[in-house]
Design an enzyme around this catalytic site. Structure first.
Site, PDB file in Angstrom:
ATOM      1  N   TYR A 179       0.844  -1.194   0.000  1.00 36.86           N
ATOM      2  CA  TYR A 179       0.000   0.000   0.000  1.00 36.86           C
ATOM      3  C   TYR A 179       0.881   1.246   0.000  1.00 36.86           C
ATOM      4  O   TYR A 179       1.903   1.281   0.692  1.00 36.86           O
ATOM      5  CB  TYR A 179      -0.860   0.058   1.263  1.00 36.86           C
ATOM      6  N   HIS A 189      -6.377   1.596  -1.411  1.00 37.76           N
ATOM      7  CA  HIS A 189      -6.309   0.172  -1.786  1.00 37.76           C
ATOM      8  C   HIS A 189      -4.857  -0.196  -2.081  1.00 37.76           C
ATOM      9  O   HIS A 189      -4.072   0.654  -2.502  1.00 37.76           O
ATOM     10  CB  HIS A 189      -7.168  -0.090  -3.018  1.00 37.76           C
ATOM     11  N   LYS A 243      -4.695  -4.720  -9.111  1.00 34.54           N
ATOM     12  CA  LYS A 243      -3.340  -4.603  -8.585  1.00 34.54           C
ATOM     13  C   LYS A 243      -2.356  -4.922  -9.707  1.00 34.54           C
ATOM     14  O   LYS A 243      -2.692  -5.612 -10.662  1.00 34.54           O
ATOM     15  CB  LYS A 243      -3.106  -5.587  -7.444  1.00 34.54           C
TER      16      LYS A 243
END
Lengths: 242, 242
Positions: free
Chosen positions: B151, B159, B196
């Site tokens: 993070y 997120h 991600k």
């Protein structure tokens, strides 16, 4: 997300599928290819098949291969994967296959050729034929990082229910997956997010020599479905309620 | 989905993060633990730390460990992971650690102990400290089948941006991931679906002997981000436009 059955893509699609069982479509394809004495040509890792209008329709409905777009309206060409071609040739016995010099290939030569093209071929074919012979539609799972995805009927009607990984205890020709927890977690998490159940097929060879395709009769397939354990969904009170 | 930066969880959270840099929070934690001569207790694969109100607040804000709920309002207990504890001990030098017989552990003994608890420890610690020392917040990636998630600031604000896999060429102590295409596809597909980027950290040991933690000075970390190639998003005309 708990799966409770197939996810049909539209209203009434379940009824359409029920009225047109995949077993019947595949039988029709088999008859049609037999009748025309169909012959496909092997080229590298693809097998090319010319089909007339009726056969093209049946290949599409039975979900074998991919049509190749050409200008010719009368004849359509289909590109079959190795497992698909070997299934039509060896299991349904409705297709002949020519090598690159246009000579007919026999069972043993084709088996050897396909194994030489992909070391996972014999395990993947075993998994493919296992599922196809139970009337599941089997397609590549490359998009999801699995070996196959499996549909209850044509992908136009229904989403795939299972993501399939093919494992083999002898190591050789297996795909080296699920050996570590993090890989399993990753796979289960992905399967959950795309609403599929992970189906692991373990090919048990019982020491059979795989030089000839007759070895397939000795193989057997162990099936396991794997799911994430989500503590919140497994509480005692919930179990008591259900 | 193309990632263009951090996904903040609310309006104004980017400004909050900017006004409270993680480096400063970690420094405050370091000073506070040093001042109180903090001492944690090792128990199996966890390290337990008692913290006063101020330290508990700093541990939470710096995202070290997890608070254990107790009735005592004055003292809070935190459960630190192996990498977190070793980072506070070895890198920030603000924590002492006692073994199960309440004896102070030195650098070498703690290093040996942690390696004995998890064979991936030295590689994972190297990755953890590499990212933490650049002020990223690093948490377990077990939920996504990766080693860590990373993070930009506290997980309450943003997120995680990266899913991290730690690899090591020497094989030993690595996690045996990404050796086959299907595993890579699976991981990339999952990373895409949870927005991600896959960050692969390759620990290069250059033959260093890992019996003492001083080996860490010789290790270096190669960083690679991996993305799916989506043909439709990579057409020439689009490249010309951008």
């Amino acid at each position: 997300m708990e799966l409770t059955g197939p996810r049909w893509k539209g209203k009434g699609f379940a009824a359409t599928a029920l009225a047109n069982p995949m077993s019947k479509i595949v039988s029709q394809l088999q008859s049609s290819l037999l009748q025309s004495e169909s012959c496909a040509l092997i080229l590298g890792s693809d097998v090319l098949l010319e089909a007339d209008q009726e056969q093209a329709d049946l290949l599409n409905r039975a979900c074998f291969g991919r049509p190749i777009i050409t200008a010719d309206k009368e004849k359509q060409r289909f590109q079959l994967g190795l497992e698909e071609a070997f299934y039509l040739f060896h299991h349904l016995k409705c297709l002949s296959i020519l090598d690159e010099d246009k000579r007919l290939m026999d069972d043993g030569a084709l088996w050897e050729y396909m194994k030489s093209k992909r070391k996972t071929f014999s395990n993947h074919y075993m998994a493919y034929s296992h599922l196809r012979s139970k009337n599941w539609v089997v397609r590549s799972g490359a998009q999801y990082g699995v070996d196959f995805v499996v549909y209850r009927h044509h992908p136009a009607l229904v989403h795939s229910e299972y993501a399939v990984l093919v494992l083999c205890e002898d190591g050789d020709g297996g795909n080296d997956r699920l050996r570590v927890w993090s890989d399993l977690h990753c796979t289960l998490r992905l399967c959950g997010s795309v609403a599929k159940t992970l189906l692991v097929l373990n090919i048990n060879k019982k020491g059979a020599d795989d030089r000839l395709p007759s070895c397939l009769e000795q193989y057997y397939v162990e099936e396991r479905t794997l799911k994430r354990w989500i503590p919140e969904q497994c509480r005692e009170d919930q179990m008591a309620r259900s």
